[in-house]
Enzyme design. Structure first.
Site, PDB file in Angstrom:
ATOM      1  N   SER A 147     -19.151 -34.121 -69.539  1.00 44.21           N
ATOM      2  CA  SER A 147     -20.580 -34.481 -69.929  1.00 44.21           C
ATOM      3  C   SER A 147     -21.364 -33.314 -69.635  1.00 44.21           C
ATOM      4  O   SER A 147     -20.978 -32.567 -68.670  1.00 44.21           O
ATOM      5  CB  SER A 147     -21.115 -35.684 -69.383  1.00 44.21           C
ATOM      6  OG  SER A 147     -22.419 -35.617 -69.517  1.00 44.21           O
ATOM      7  N   TYR A 160     -23.164 -40.452 -61.775  1.00 46.25           N
ATOM      8  CA  TYR A 160     -22.459 -40.140 -63.090  1.00 46.25           C
ATOM      9  C   TYR A 160     -22.318 -38.558 -63.307  1.00 46.25           C
ATOM     10  O   TYR A 160     -21.009 -38.051 -63.555  1.00 46.25           O
ATOM     11  CB  TYR A 160     -23.270 -40.387 -64.417  1.00 46.25           C
ATOM     12  CG  TYR A 160     -22.811 -40.174 -66.009  1.00 46.25           C
ATOM     13  CD1 TYR A 160     -22.037 -41.114 -66.386  1.00 46.25           C
ATOM     14  CD2 TYR A 160     -23.351 -38.980 -66.786  1.00 46.25           C
ATOM     15  CE1 TYR A 160     -21.264 -41.155 -67.429  1.00 46.25           C
ATOM     16  CE2 TYR A 160     -22.604 -38.892 -67.784  1.00 46.25           C
ATOM     17  CZ  TYR A 160     -21.613 -39.922 -68.366  1.00 46.25           C
ATOM     18  OH  TYR A 160     -21.223 -39.578 -69.701  1.00 46.25           O
TER      19      TYR A 160
END
Ligand code: ADP
Length: 261
Positions: A147, A160
């Site tokens: 990501s 995350y």
């Protein structure tokens, strides 16, 4: 049907929705027999059914990628039917896991959220590679979904980005370990992909801020990510390994700058 993955067997995790579903569909459309793996049986079945409705070959697999035994069994089930795994796209992930609470400010973070995020996003990818490598012929390809949160800090999620950054180190480890067998491993780092659900979840103001961050006047779709994943898994990318490919419409490529008079 003929394509870059004719005769190949692919395994895609988190393929019950979003990016994983689009990648499974793309690999199948280009000829692969696809194992469609997801924690949610209904999602895996829906993706597999839609591949079959288009004339492709797909097998739905229900599996929690954070569970060593379940991953071993899911890979074995796919191999029993298709013989091997040529392509792995490890994509299953959690963000703000509802059951465990939200991945928000560190000072109020429940450690269960941190642990579950690491279990699924990092340990899950490790287990997928661990169990796939022995059944992957030389010359196989792997892609791990990271990501942009791995590469730039944000003030929203505590766990995350850390989980997705660790995946980049693991990507380079796998590339290093198996390069001699011609097995390639790369990571893709997408920005927020604008699905209808993501669009509904953001206010018009938040959508405008997201757009202002991009150099290009469009956001990435799941199909844009699928195009990149399919390229990386194909022989066209035969000299790419250990790399992180950012796909973000130009979000990380610049920073706000003011001329000093
Ligand atoms: P994106 O749009 O970024 O792909 P989604 O939340 O739509 O994000 O996709 C993530 C997928 O990963 C979902 O289908 C979800 O069910 C799946 N998933 C989440 N946790 C696990 C897990 N532990 N094992 C397998 N699949 C999982």
């Amino acid at each position: 049907m003929s394509g870059r993955f004719d005769g190949k067997v692919a395994l895609v995790t988190g393929a019950g929705s979003g990016i994983g579903a689009a990648c499974a569909a793309r690999l199948a459309a280009e000829g692969a027999c696809v194992g469609v793996l997801d924690l949610r049986t209904a999602g895996a079945r829906a993706t597999a059914a839609s591949i079959r409705a288009r004339g492709g070959t797909a097998m739905a697999l229900t599996c929690d990628v954070s569970d060593d035994k379940q991953v071993e069994e899911a890979v074995a089930t796919l191999v029993t039917s298709f013989g091997r795994v040529d392509v792995l796209h490890s994509n299953a992930a959690v963000l703000d896991h509802g059951v465990y609470g939200r991945d928000r400010e560190l000072e109020t973070l429940d450690v269960a959220v941190w642990d579950r995020t690491m279990e699924v996003n990092l340990r899950g990818a490790m287990l997928m590679v661990k169990h796939t490598v022995p059944v992957m012929p030389d010359g196989g390809a792997m892609v791990l979904t990271s990501s942009v949160s791995a590469l730039a800090g944000d003030t929203v999620h505590a766990a995350y980005g850390a989980s997705k950054a660790a995946l980049l180190g693991f990507t380079r480890y796998v590339a290093t370990m198996y390069g001699a067998r011609g097995i390639r491993c790369n990571a893709v780092a997408p920005a927020l992909v604008l699905t209808p659900a993501a669009e509904r979840a953001l206010t018009p103001d938040q959508l405008a801020v997201k757009q202002a961050e991009r150099l290009l006047p469009w956001a990435c779709s799941v199909d844009d990510v699928a195009s990149l994943v399919a390229f990386l898994c194909s022989d066209e990318a035969r000299c790419l390994t250990g790399q992180t490919l950012v796909i973000d419409s130009g979000t990380l490529a610049h920073r706000p700058q003011h001329a000093v008079e």
